[in-house]
Scaffold this motif. Sequence first.
Motif, PDB file in Angstrom:
ATOM      1  N   ASP A 133       0.810  -1.219   0.000  1.00  0.00           N
ATOM      2  CA  ASP A 133       0.000   0.000   0.000  1.00  0.00           C
ATOM      3  C   ASP A 133       0.845   1.273   0.000  1.00  0.00           C
ATOM      4  N   PHE A 134       2.156   1.152   0.086  1.00  0.00           N
ATOM      5  CA  PHE A 134       3.056   2.307   0.121  1.00  0.00           C
ATOM      6  C   PHE A 134       3.773   2.379  -1.216  1.00  0.00           C
ATOM      7  N   CYS A 135       3.125   3.003  -2.211  1.00  0.00           N
ATOM      8  CA  CYS A 135       3.710   2.979  -3.554  1.00  0.00           C
ATOM      9  C   CYS A 135       3.740   4.341  -4.234  1.00  0.00           C
ATOM     10  N   GLU A 136       3.324   5.385  -3.547  1.00  0.00           N
ATOM     11  CA  GLU A 136       3.350   6.712  -4.152  1.00  0.00           C
ATOM     12  C   GLU A 136       4.787   7.216  -4.231  1.00  0.00           C
ATOM     13  N   ALA A 137       5.215   7.631  -5.397  1.00  0.00           N
ATOM     14  CA  ALA A 137       6.605   8.059  -5.617  1.00  0.00           C
ATOM     15  C   ALA A 137       6.992   9.225  -4.712  1.00  0.00           C
ATOM     16  N   ARG A 138       6.076  10.153  -4.473  1.00  0.00           N
ATOM     17  CA  ARG A 138       6.410  11.297  -3.614  1.00  0.00           C
ATOM     18  C   ARG A 138       6.665  10.849  -2.184  1.00  0.00           C
ATOM     19  N   SER A 139       5.876   9.921  -1.684  1.00  0.00           N
ATOM     20  CA  SER A 139       6.072   9.414  -0.322  1.00  0.00           C
ATOM     21  C   SER A 139       7.374   8.626  -0.214  1.00  0.00           C
ATOM     22  N   ILE A 140       7.676   7.836  -1.223  1.00  0.00           N
ATOM     23  CA  ILE A 140       8.924   7.072  -1.212  1.00  0.00           C
ATOM     24  C   ILE A 140      10.117   8.026  -1.221  1.00  0.00           C
ATOM     25  N   THR A 141      10.057   9.048  -2.049  1.00  0.00           N
ATOM     26  CA  THR A 141      11.130  10.043  -2.104  1.00  0.00           C
ATOM     27  C   THR A 141      11.294  10.730  -0.756  1.00  0.00           C
ATOM     28  N   ALA A 142      10.171  11.152  -0.164  1.00  0.00           N
ATOM     29  CA  ALA A 142      10.220  11.831   1.140  1.00  0.00           C
ATOM     30  C   ALA A 142      10.816  10.926   2.210  1.00  0.00           C
ATOM     31  N   LEU A 143      10.420   9.650   2.216  1.00  0.00           N
ATOM     32  CA  LEU A 143      10.955   8.710   3.200  1.00  0.00           C
ATOM     33  C   LEU A 143      12.464   8.563   3.051  1.00  0.00           C
ATOM     34  N   MET A 144      12.928   8.370   1.832  1.00  0.00           N
ATOM     35  CA  MET A 144      14.360   8.170   1.609  1.00  0.00           C
ATOM     36  C   MET A 144      15.163   9.396   2.043  1.00  0.00           C
ATOM     37  N   LEU A 145      14.679  10.586   1.737  1.00  0.00           N
ATOM     38  CA  LEU A 145      15.379  11.801   2.136  1.00  0.00           C
ATOM     39  C   LEU A 145      15.349  11.987   3.650  1.00  0.00           C
ATOM     40  N   ALA A 146      14.212  11.691   4.286  1.00  0.00           N
ATOM     41  CA  ALA A 146      14.105  11.825   5.739  1.00  0.00           C
ATOM     42  C   ALA A 146      15.034  10.842   6.450  1.00  0.00           C
ATOM     43  N   VAL A 147      15.090   9.614   5.976  1.00  0.00           N
ATOM     44  CA  VAL A 147      15.965   8.603   6.583  1.00  0.00           C
ATOM     45  C   VAL A 147      17.421   9.060   6.507  1.00  0.00           C
ATOM     46  N   ARG A 148      17.790   9.656   5.382  1.00  0.00           N
ATOM     47  CA  ARG A 148      19.174  10.140   5.219  1.00  0.00           C
ATOM     48  C   ARG A 148      19.481  11.249   6.216  1.00  0.00           C
ATOM     49  N   VAL A 149      18.549  12.200   6.409  1.00  0.00           N
ATOM     50  CA  VAL A 149      18.745  13.290   7.365  1.00  0.00           C
ATOM     51  C   VAL A 149      18.805  12.745   8.791  1.00  0.00           C
ATOM     52  N   LEU A 150      17.893  11.835   9.119  1.00  0.00           N
ATOM     53  CA  LEU A 150      17.848  11.275  10.469  1.00  0.00           C
ATOM     54  C   LEU A 150      19.099  10.453  10.787  1.00  0.00           C
ATOM     55  N   ALA A 151      19.657   9.789   9.802  1.00  0.00           N
ATOM     56  CA  ALA A 151      20.887   9.012  10.019  1.00  0.00           C
ATOM     57  C   ALA A 151      22.049   9.935  10.372  1.00  0.00           C
ATOM     58  N   LYS A 152      22.072  11.124   9.795  1.00  0.00           N
ATOM     59  CA  LYS A 152      23.124  12.096  10.101  1.00  0.00           C
ATOM     60  C   LYS A 152      22.979  12.648  11.521  1.00  0.00           C
ATOM     61  N   GLU A 153      21.716  12.715  11.993  1.00  0.00           N
ATOM     62  CA  GLU A 153      21.452  13.219  13.345  1.00  0.00           C
ATOM     63  C   GLU A 153      21.824  12.206  14.417  1.00  0.00           C
ATOM     64  N   ALA A 154      21.782  10.926  14.071  1.00  0.00           N
ATOM     65  CA  ALA A 154      22.008   9.860  15.062  1.00  0.00           C
ATOM     66  C   ALA A 154      23.443   9.775  15.508  1.00  0.00           C
TER      67      ALA A 154
END
Length: 184
Positions: A163-184
Amino acid sequence: MAKHKAPEILATSVVAQSRLFTVEAMDLRFSNGEERTYERMKPSNRGGVMVVPVTAQGDLLLIREYCAGTERYELGFPKGLIDPGENPQQAGDRELKEEIGMGAHVWTPLKQIVLAPSYFSSTMTLFLAQDLYPERLVGDEPEELEVVRWPLQQAEELLTHLDFCEARSITALMLAVRVLAKEA
């Protein structure tokens, strides 16, 4: 890489219109003399926002809503249009409050994206929202949206969720994960 001169717009005309969309034909002349007619959605000059909310417990907050294009319920992040007089962050904050009943104290811009630049000029600004607090605004959705908590540590599994297949949501998730990994 060769630099191209933008084509000359010879004419534009409306070829179809609905309550929501206007399709425009553009007659173009390229610098090499070639002429073509392209069709696009007429620019609305109204961007959109999408927000990746992350709780203090490390959960992503998604919504499940009906999508007429796929004729099914889809998982995605809160999103919507920027209202006149709003900036993207204000629109994101409003959408969070309308769709999941939360606001955010910490906003991180992720990227401004375009869905299909050959046909649309509308941009969507993606945000990461943290330090959430409860606050609900009445939205324009036809039914109450289901809020789904998803552990950030399982973001990879979210990418494979049917159910998670919208390209905009996938893009947002990937970018957020990258930012959060830098914060950790």
